[in-house]
Write a protein that holds these residues in place. Sequence first.
Motif, PDB file in Angstrom:
ATOM      1  N   LEU A  85      52.088  44.682  30.870  1.00 36.06           N
ATOM      2  CA  LEU A  85      50.782  45.130  31.413  1.00 36.06           C
ATOM      3  C   LEU A  85      49.478  45.368  31.599  1.00 36.06           C
ATOM      4  CD1 LEU A  85      51.305  48.704  33.163  1.00 36.06           C
ATOM      5  CD2 LEU A  85      50.529  49.742  30.428  1.00 36.06           C
ATOM      6  N   VAL A  86      48.687  44.936  30.816  1.00 37.14           N
ATOM      7  CA  VAL A  86      47.721  44.424  31.101  1.00 37.14           C
ATOM      8  C   VAL A  86      47.301  43.419  31.550  1.00 37.14           C
ATOM      9  CG1 VAL A  86      45.669  43.159  29.431  1.00 37.14           C
ATOM     10  CG2 VAL A  86      46.576  45.418  28.349  1.00 37.14           C
ATOM     11  N   GLU A  87      48.320  42.536  31.866  1.00 39.72           N
ATOM     12  CA  GLU A  87      48.479  41.523  32.566  1.00 39.72           C
ATOM     13  C   GLU A  87      48.436  41.618  34.453  1.00 39.72           C
ATOM     14  OE1 GLU A  87      50.890  36.915  33.384  1.00 39.72           O
ATOM     15  OE2 GLU A  87      51.365  39.027  31.961  1.00 39.72           O
ATOM     16  N   LEU A  88      49.359  42.829  34.158  1.00 35.29           N
ATOM     17  CA  LEU A  88      50.077  43.046  35.523  1.00 35.29           C
ATOM     18  C   LEU A  88      47.961  43.890  35.661  1.00 35.29           C
ATOM     19  CD1 LEU A  88      53.075  44.370  34.912  1.00 35.29           C
ATOM     20  CD2 LEU A  88      52.539  42.847  36.025  1.00 35.29           C
ATOM     21  N   ILE A  89      47.860  44.622  35.279  1.00 34.78           N
ATOM     22  CA  ILE A  89      46.356  45.663  35.485  1.00 34.78           C
ATOM     23  C   ILE A  89      44.974  44.370  35.967  1.00 34.78           C
ATOM     24  CG2 ILE A  89      44.405  46.792  35.019  1.00 34.78           C
ATOM     25  CD1 ILE A  89      46.365  47.947  33.272  1.00 34.78           C
ATOM     26  N   LEU A  90      45.452  43.161  34.734  1.00 35.56           N
ATOM     27  CA  LEU A  90      43.995  42.385  35.204  1.00 35.56           C
ATOM     28  C   LEU A  90      44.319  41.819  36.379  1.00 35.56           C
ATOM     29  CD1 LEU A  90      43.291  40.620  31.418  1.00 35.56           C
ATOM     30  CD2 LEU A  90      42.011  42.169  33.043  1.00 35.56           C
ATOM     31  N   THR A  91      45.490  40.939  36.829  1.00 36.97           N
ATOM     32  CA  THR A  91      45.895  40.081  37.848  1.00 36.97           C
ATOM     33  C   THR A  91      45.638  41.258  38.870  1.00 36.97           C
ATOM     34  OG1 THR A  91      47.718  39.324  36.962  1.00 36.97           O
ATOM     35  CG2 THR A  91      47.836  39.130  39.076  1.00 36.97           C
ATOM     36  N   THR A  92      46.189  42.466  39.016  1.00 34.97           N
ATOM     37  CA  THR A  92      45.702  43.385  40.235  1.00 34.97           C
ATOM     38  C   THR A  92      44.166  43.663  40.840  1.00 34.97           C
ATOM     39  OG1 THR A  92      47.641  44.587  40.013  1.00 34.97           O
ATOM     40  CG2 THR A  92      45.868  46.092  41.032  1.00 34.97           C
ATOM     41  N   LEU A  93      43.478  43.740  39.283  1.00 30.85           N
ATOM     42  CA  LEU A  93      41.750  43.732  39.352  1.00 30.85           C
ATOM     43  C   LEU A  93      40.978  42.728  39.549  1.00 30.85           C
ATOM     44  CD1 LEU A  93      41.505  46.121  36.371  1.00 30.85           C
ATOM     45  CD2 LEU A  93      41.405  47.114  38.891  1.00 30.85           C
ATOM     46  N   GLY A  94      41.477  41.490  39.524  1.00 27.53           N
ATOM     47  CA  GLY A  94      40.728  40.360  40.005  1.00 27.53           C
ATOM     48  C   GLY A  94      41.522  40.312  41.996  1.00 27.53           C
ATOM     49  N   ILE A  95      42.834  40.461  42.126  1.00 31.46           N
ATOM     50  CA  ILE A  95      42.800  40.304  43.656  1.00 31.46           C
ATOM     51  C   ILE A  95      41.700  41.106  44.657  1.00 31.46           C
ATOM     52  CG2 ILE A  95      44.803  40.426  45.149  1.00 31.46           C
ATOM     53  CD1 ILE A  95      46.591  39.174  43.145  1.00 31.46           C
ATOM     54  N   VAL A  96      41.924  42.401  43.967  1.00 28.49           N
ATOM     55  CA  VAL A  96      41.514  42.952  44.464  1.00 28.49           C
ATOM     56  C   VAL A  96      39.585  42.959  43.987  1.00 28.49           C
ATOM     57  CG1 VAL A  96      40.281  45.552  44.223  1.00 28.49           C
ATOM     58  CG2 VAL A  96      43.269  45.006  44.484  1.00 28.49           C
TER      59      VAL A  96
END
Length: 582
Positions: A85-96
């Motif tokens: 879950l942390v990995e998905l959140i960080l990936t999303t926030l990084g792209i955004v």
Amino acid sequence: MATLRPEAAEAPRSTSGRRPVPKRPTPSIHVIAVWGIFLTLIAGGVWSMFDLGINLFDVLVNIISGWDWITENLFPPQFPEAARLVELILTTLGIVFLATLFSVITSVPIAIFAAVNTTTGAISRQTARIIIIFCRAAPDLVFAIILIRVFGPANGALIGIVAMGLSSIGMVGKLLADNIEDVDRGPSEAIRAAGGARWQWIQSTVILQIMPQIVAHGLHRMDINLRNSVLLGFVGVPGLGQALSNAMNTRQWDLVMGYTIVITVLCILMELLSGAIRTQMMGRDSGGRRRGVLGLLERIAQNSWVHAPTDPHTAQRTPKGRVRVAPQWDAGRIQRFFGWAALITLAFLAIYDVELNWEVLMNTLGNFPDVVSRFFPPDDHGHYASRYFPALVETLQIAMASLLLGLFVALPIGAFAARNAAPTKNIATFFRCLIVACRAFPELVLAIVLVVILGFDATAGVIALAFGSIGLLAKLVADSLEESDTRVQDAVRAGGADRVQTFFSATVRQTAPATVAHILYQLDVNFRAATLLGVLGLGIGFDLLQASARSRYEILSLLIINILVVVIILELISMYVRKVVR
């Protein structure tokens, strides 16, 4: 003989002895046209509701009857492992974050060329304006579909960054161009009079004046991009959106609910964080002092000092009489230092986290002309009248019907959320929190849940977009009411009017032009969002995805042109209305 009052002596009388009633000014043709547009919009919303077969009573019955399915399949929600879950959140926030940063950096020079007071000529200004209009007209999904053909489906992070970045340029560039045209031109003229070059006075005066607006627009766009990233996950952009898409495809509804909760919480936190940063940067109290942490640091810095020899020409004395020769560490300098440091740090962390493949980027850019050439000439293969045009009309109907439903709910919520119109401060606070909750919940996520309950038809899309319209439109209405001139309200209230009479005769009349402009803006937003419902099999967005999956470039270009034409028409109508009601 009685003496007549001057005003009575001057007032003309009719043959019957009665003073004639003054005539109201005849409304101009433009005002009549605006009312015609507004009434046509309302009629179009009613027609769309009937033509799409939307029955709110049936919707309510289906939701109640489907409540057992909701409780059995969506609750309790399931969440992935904490590390995942942390990995998905960080990936999303990084792209955004990278998409927003790309859009802001690109929008600044485009806005400089688009503004009247900073551009070098008509050609450069019109070119910049065309770029802004094109980026505003094309939704994120359209850019993503084109970029998938350029970079390939394996480069999802890069596709998400560029797609959301290009789409963001349209809004950020337009707002910054308007801000540049409104800046104080005195400092720029002074530097030009002293022999400064164009880039010197633009850098030292214009950009510095609009820096708060650059940050504010960037934060607002980052909030929007976070919501849009959910949709792009359905076309291969990694992060929470892609995980949500996979959970839907495998019908893991409890996991879908878990991702929905995570996305909603992230949107709420982003909304609160954006507001807090804007308050820290630009918020001041009635005495002109900064609020928050920066205000505290500024007051501490004013009492600091540096040991140094006294020089009466260059030294600066602190409030305690000590000497300071270094530049003052006021809130402005603290803000710039930590702001740039945080921005650079976050950019490097985001690039590292999303693992951009720069080699692939450089290699695929060489194939860009060849890929673009495949989109021309557009061709419908004889199916435009029977398939694609009805899908375009359905998309527009979804936008109008959702606007009509959202409008009747957003207007009272916006009125109660305005502090100068609500009966009490607590009521205004409650409705402000309700607006935040409505804006935080992504429309696509709600549409997914409704599709499961109501089926794959336009009703789910209309209800979902109506819910989103409530959040945005109510916020715009509340802000307009709070920005109205209170002196007019005080004058009406002093004449004996009660709260309700004051609201309708003073407050509403002042904000009516702005409200009409907000409604047209919401229609534009709803149409773009309706094109994104193609992931649920609705409207022209579904044909876009189908043509992309089958690599039918000629059909893609035809559909994209149709979307651009409708969005540009809506934009021209909105510009005309805003010009008339100002």
